[in-house]
Design an enzyme around this catalytic site. Structure first.
Site, PDB file in Angstrom:
ATOM      1  N   GLU A 160      -6.759  -7.740  -0.900  1.00 22.02           N
ATOM      2  CA  GLU A 160      -7.327  -7.771   0.452  1.00 22.02           C
ATOM      3  C   GLU A 160      -8.806  -7.407   0.336  1.00 22.02           C
ATOM      4  OE1 GLU A 160      -5.165  -5.144   3.076  1.00 22.02           O
ATOM      5  OE2 GLU A 160      -3.202  -5.920   2.490  1.00 22.02           O
ATOM      6  N   GLU A 203       0.812  -1.226   0.000  1.00 15.60           N
ATOM      7  CA  GLU A 203       0.000   0.000   0.000  1.00 15.60           C
ATOM      8  C   GLU A 203       0.844   1.274   0.000  1.00 15.60           C
ATOM      9  OE1 GLU A 203      -2.854  -0.390   3.191  1.00 15.60           O
ATOM     10  OE2 GLU A 203      -4.142  -1.684   2.005  1.00 15.60           O
TER      11      GLU A 203
END
Lengths: 652, 652, 652
Positions: free
Chosen positions: C315, C143
């Site tokens: 995710e 991320e």
């Protein structure tokens, strides 16, 4: 014996004014005066150049008026020369930037150099006045934690924190495991690597934060202890206190209180109403000039616990204050009213802040009992009236409350550190539970986890993430009803989810397991039905796994309230109406007698006396009560009105 | 003689465009051009490498077009090489963190090294163009205080502040006493110990802050003076100004104005409406494309006082601006409308910002009279129309206003430093008093405390915490009615409560004493009855001790408005309706003639001329006025419409 | 082939749990597991003390269960010893204060020393497991940009920025000209003088900020590239990805995506709904437990473009999360629902975060597929159901969308850097255009400026300040209708207004010029009439100069919508109703078939399959569709209900 006091700053006034002031205090019925807590620059104008003569002189004069003196240690305001001699004693804020000299509370609790200076000035102060016959006692420092100063991110704090952790965990592997530092590679190889939990790109480890909070609390207690130890030795026979604050949760006040002879706190009802986030503007308007009806009492009951039964009001608002966003004048009569309510909750002394309004510096808009020019301000006459009424209360002893409410500082920190729902704040929930009980006319004892709970017919636990073994043990020894709020036993000592899931150790009392938390915005309350009525739960709903049949359910059928014998568990936060209904049901069940009170009226027992207080801006007519001999006031209560009656059945 | 100007940046454009631009300016009727105020990097691209040739060339070209030039000293934008040569010239913010190069106003006013550089560049600039025949005058720097830069917490500022304090108090004991530093052990042993009042855990001493504010204001004036002194000597005969801003209270503009030949200010009505906190969204919608009807005028009247009668608009919005939260287009006609209103208030020159919209850098969304590509933008035609109308105004002289309103920068600082009620802001109260008078059609003179007040039939003082002896003296010499707002004489020079209580020296005019302040939230207005009508006071209510009989009372019977001969004292802040009623009553009593104005219309006299301005988004029909010869416009005023008539009774 | 995955942290659990977990994953139908991305402190507990044995062991075990592994490089969490060895690797915030170790993402992308450490650990990791048969691929870091870390103001960043600028502009004169640094004397004499654009008293030069944003984006891509280069060489045949985030615009994801084999992103619908500023509380209440119906899809379509057709969910929320202001439980069925919708948009794998809820550290309130004690949480059963349904989707290939929507990261930065209207945010406008199309039942392809646009019958461009030549070229090659929103071609590459005025190069397609921007508050919408209906435009209105006749006008007659053959230009931002009407009209005109959808229902085609998704908290009855063979679900869709049908006309 109950009595009155006042806070006075001899150093602010010409010494020829002192005897006049003391004479006037005496004539108002004031018997205690607190002095000295900000006077370091007058005790020691330059390094080593000591001057306690003026304080000795003041104590002499007080003695002539039979006024007893509490001296504050001046450590909340280290003077400029001291700061300049060790600039790293300044506390650092969360951004790592130093606070600066120029107001108060600029020091870091962990700084060893500053601690030594505090030891020195305390020794010198005791040498000067520690055995003076007018000296009644000591106040340590002033309002620890005020202005958000409980935490400091200084180098001194970091070093002490590392030592503190080493003592707690012995080896760093245990610390890494306790904190779960494997998560995000936060593992440390030794204690010297450990940082303070600030300025991380996102949340630091909550276990790290909780330990830092515990450490910071311990530093405050330690800072206090080092002064207390000296005072006990060098000024024997004098009582020691500290003046705590309202809505102050930055350190463990129970732990601090254990070191003191009595607790005291500073009570500013209108300032609290205007600045504490609990209240709506509508509520603030209704109670504009009287204050919230429960906020002061909650603190009375809390600090009574901190003082193990002995407590004072050290500072009480005598008129408008200066520090809230707006600062209204109280109703005429409120100065007396607030003091009577404090006495009704067991205060030994109510002391007003301050004797005379200061015409200079930061607090010049803070009223006193006198105007800056020495004329009496409105509060003076109320104090005089009050001192005439005190003999009625003199020999009454406070009994045990009807209900015990469990309060826990760690609970507050835990929820603050990892809220999971932005709306869930521990102080608000405690307040709502407390209010629901007080609105039913009951007396509350606020207690810590390790309190003796036997004898209470109702015990409420608004929330308690970390349940201590002694609390579980204490509950087992009780026979009363116990109402648990949610978020109970949700964390271990090390801020982990318990292996058996929440409520952790409480599962030994109730067979249920929390398997999910549904945290909700304020605009999404969840309906519950209880009998004919519909209520809501909000902010926080737990899904539980249990064989118990719920006694209240959410619309989706899940359990909202479970009961297992005398233990009840709320899986969500009830709205005010539901909370009231639950409390009322449990009280009725326990056959605790309820006093029907009009909105904005509160009642309290003190020995054989029963008090009624009207917080409303309008008069209220109470129904007359059998067996009550009215001593002060009337069943028709004006705004700021107080009725005191003697329960002829209880007369001692 | 009234005239038009424009702001121009020769350095932004190829020099072959300059003569074209000057020709076009001339043909629109523009006679003044301001240049150079951000051009340091072009005057001195590298240390000591000077280049004023381009400016001289521009002045030559301007001369060919009979356009006069104001040159700005470039000290608002020290170039990178200069900053790198003395990085400690950067201002520090309240957190002690340095501002950085990359926009403008990054310097600290107190830095001696930077001051020397400013002296040097001003000398070199005057050597180059100071006696050029096209040079009309000088603008010092640009918008002092813009972007919150009036205060700097740098080491240089601290050093200069210590010197400033030493000069003011001579010895540190006097300073400690004046500030009341005994409070909280804030005493200093010498001036070198004194810190700046930032980063204290709670409020610093308000006297400390006020002196730092005064010092910072003095630094700005001093910074300006050092340039003015050089300019007067080296560029004789040229007029000197500074361009002040709207809602700018960071330094004393009266003090600054005293150094100038004329004041000027930068007028952005739509930007102000969108960004100044005074206005509701409803108000912002109604005046979206015209601006608030009083906000510009208030500044016209204020800066006329700062310039002791002589003032310009140095920058006027010519279309949408770039810096407010939203930036709407003005109604067609507003560019002319705003300029005419400035002239009606006595402006000598209205200068537009800017000639051509810049296609690059920070202000590329700020309109000009031309589009970035050199085509005329909408404002150009309005300027042409305006220059045709100016001869009507040419010989009119502004008379004295109907009402004097006392404005005081220190009052603003004092209330800001210790508000006691978060809602009480000085600029808002001044604005409300000003508006109430202007809505009645009256001309206002805004005046400082030391103004000559004789001749005014009505003098209003919205609030004035620190009353100067010269003001008291001035009031004594008047014979008009004086309306005082609350918070009058509430502080001494040293930010203390006066020994005789507020209103301090004003007690010589009115026998009353303020014994308590009741500061209130907006949701708790207090009712007053006046004759048949009910109004409210809000935010701030004073309890007074006096033998005077109040002429208006609060519901609780306390006095809301007192009168003692020609002096009136408001103990609270009146709501708009009550304020209007008070003003109307006093005006009627003084037989000052009132013009009945529709909502959103304003009027102003200039010599024999009377102007009417329609700020509404819809047309308005005025009633025709006897003895008024209509010169421009019509009684039916469209949006952005202006009527100019000559009062045939007043014709000079 | 479509499949399921999960995120797992072997280092959090005793290794005797690993085979159990892998067995359980396999039995739920999970075929991919991601591991290792935060495990640096376990790969290298001390400098040079490497330990990859545990990872090798885990890969062996995964192999036994036929589960393929994605290993994350651990560079998002440099361990403490590494940070201590080079403290200047810490990123600095906008105030120039360093971030600190104790969570994640604390490093500066530009720091060469840290880059070397990353290279080293990646090499060592590939040596250990780079050719393990269970290794499917790599995730670079984690991320990028999370927690606002895309920009760092460190010394390292400043140095690299100067180099980057030198490469871009060659000489500083060109840079000064490109940025317009003559404005406010911001000119530099050499690249070494250039500062980062922070801490300026007012806005820094927008060109400076844009270049710093571009540079920072390039640093992230470069940081990724240096790892990719090693992985391609040392771990051949493995696919490489990065897990992007929702509402992440801090760097150019198209540029990053070009380096990857496939894109992936992290999908948290309820967390987004609660925290992204786009949504009203009313909307948040309606979709409380399902999420916004378009927000996830928009990202699916965006990251499909970033992955040039290939993408995963890395995710997916499996229950409540921990990081939003409140964190509700999803409806039963949503875990399956969200995954099916991702597959319908072309995802190859949907991987859940995380396998088991961690009982410690920052994310302990984040649900997993298992409870902390290893029992299945609610999501597990949904995953099992889902894996049974996947074969239906197996061979379906995603076709081209009905509509192309042009998305541009630079557009986002440009508008953010110089908004001119505080209310105008690029993400909100893109979302509104996307939603208007999706509500009509159409499939959208989100595309960058350089995409091949041929074949789309409708192309929408919500806003595009900087138009690239390749985009103009691309448009020319299309034959479909093109709808432009305002603020098109408004800036050059160097953040200047184009010489020919906006829309700059687009003038080659449409003969119009923007001569003024009227930026408006939300409370001042401007009415437009279109046929019989009245709509509004808001926030941003452009005045244009053109010979085109508008097809829609504002009340004042100016043009609101212009058309020039197949190109349409909106001069303002339409409200939702008007936007819907425009989209509907253009779609109808293009004869694109529209599916009538109830509120809160969405549809998507995948090959021959058509999906319907009910986001409402109540059941919805769809009308039955001819030629649709229902495979899963029913026309009566419950909350969280999905219908999958096969279009018998499209069957492959």
């Amino acid at each position: 014996m109950r009595s009155l006091g006042v806070c006075y700053y001899p150093e602010h006034w010409n010494d020829n004014r002192w005897p006049v002031d003391l004479r006037q205090m005496q004539s108002l019925g004031i018997r205690y005066v607190r002095v000295g807590e900000f006077a370091w620059s007058r005790f020691e104008p330059a390094p080593g150049k000591l001057n306690f003569g003026w304080l000795q002189h003041f104590l002499d004069l007080a003695g002539s008026e039979q006024i007893k003196v509490i001296v504050g240690t001046p450590t909340a305001t280290p003077p400029k020369w001291l700061v300049d001699s060790m600039p790293d004693m300044l506390a650092l804020d969360e951004n790592g930037l130093p606070l600066q000299f120029g107001s108060r509370r600029h020091y870091c609790f962990s700084h060893e150099g500053y601690r030594n200076e505090c030891r020195r000035i305390v020794i010198q102060l005791t040498e000067a006045v520690g055995n003076h016959p007018s000296l009644f006692g000591w106040q340590i420092d002033n309002e620890f934690g005020c202005h958000g100063t409980a935490l400091s991110y200084s180098t001194a704090a970091r070093g002490r924190f590392q030592q503190w952790l080493q003592k707690r965990y012995q080896d760093v592997v245990s610390l890494n495991e306790a904190w779960g530092n494997v998560f995000w590679s936060m593992e440390y190889r030794n204690f010297a690597e450990i940082e303070l939990p600030n300025r991380t790109p996102t949340d630091p480890n909550p276990a790290h934060r909780l330990d830092f909070q515990r450490f910071s609390s311990d530093m405050i207690v330690e800072f206090m202890q080092l002064q207390i130890e000296l005072l006990r030795r060098l000024s024997p026979g004098r009582l020691i206190t500290h003046n705590f604050m309202g809505q102050s949760t930055g350190f463990d006040h129970f732990a601090a209180g254990r070191e003191l002879d009595f607790a005291s706190w500073d009570m500013y009802p209108l300032g609290f109403l205007a600045s504490v986030p609990l209240f709506s503007d509508e509520h603030r308007l209704h109670y504009l000039r009287s204050g919230d009806p429960d906020y002061g009492s909650l603190h009375h009951d809390l600090y009574r616990a901190c003082g193990r039964g002995r407590w004072w009001i050290m500072e009480q608002q005598p008129g408008p204050v200066n520090w809230a966003p707006y600062n209204p004048a109280p109703f005429p009569g409120m100065v007396r009213f607030w003091a009577l309510e404090a006495f009704a909750h067991g205060a030994e002394v109510v002391s007003f802040f301050r004797w005379r309004q200061a015409p200079f510096a930061q607090e010049q808009h803070h009223a006193g009992l006198q105007l800056p020019n020495g004329e009496p301000d409105a509060g003076s006459a109320e104090v005089a009236q009050l001192s005439g009424e005190l003999p009625i209360l003199a020999d009454e002893k406070l009994g045990r409350g009807d209900v015990a409410l469990v309060f826990d500082y760690e609970a507050c920190w835990t929820i603050e550190i990892q809220p999971q729902s932005k709306q869930f704040t521990y102080p608000e929930e405690v307040f709502r539970f407390y209010r629901a009980i007080r609105q039913r006319g009951l007396d509350v004892d606020i207690v810590p986890q390790d309190a003796d709970l036997t004898g209470y017919r109702l015990i409420v636990v608004p929330s308690l993430p970390i349940v201590r073994p002694e609390f579980l043990e204490g509950l087992r020894r009780t026979s009363g009803t116990v109402l648990f709020g949610p978020r109970l036993g949700a964390k271990t000592e090390n801020f982990q989810i318990p292996a058996k899931l929440p409520p952790g150790p409480i599962q030994e009392l109730m067979p249920l397991r929390v398997i999910r938390v549904d945290s909700l915005p304020l605009f999404a309350p969840q309906k519950v039905r209880w009998g004919e009525r519909t209520y809501t739960a909000h902010k926080w709903i737990e899904h539980v796994d249990t064989d118990l049949e719920p006694i209240v359910r959410y619309e989706d059928g899940r359990g909202a309230l479970f009961r297992c014998e005398r233990f009840l568990y709320l899986t969500g936060l009830p709205d005010d109406q539901w909370l009231n209904a639950i409390i009322e049901t449990l009280i009725t069940e326990q056959k605790i007698s309820i006093t029907d009170l009009p909105l904005g009226v509160r009642t309290r027992c003190l020995g054989s006396l029963r008090f009624f207080f009207n917080y409303n801006p309008h008069p209220v007519q109470l129904e007359s009560i059998e067996d009550l001999e009215v001593l002060v006031g009337d069943y028709k209560l004006p705004p700021a009105g107080v009725l005191i009656g003697r329960d002829t059945r209880r007369t001692p």
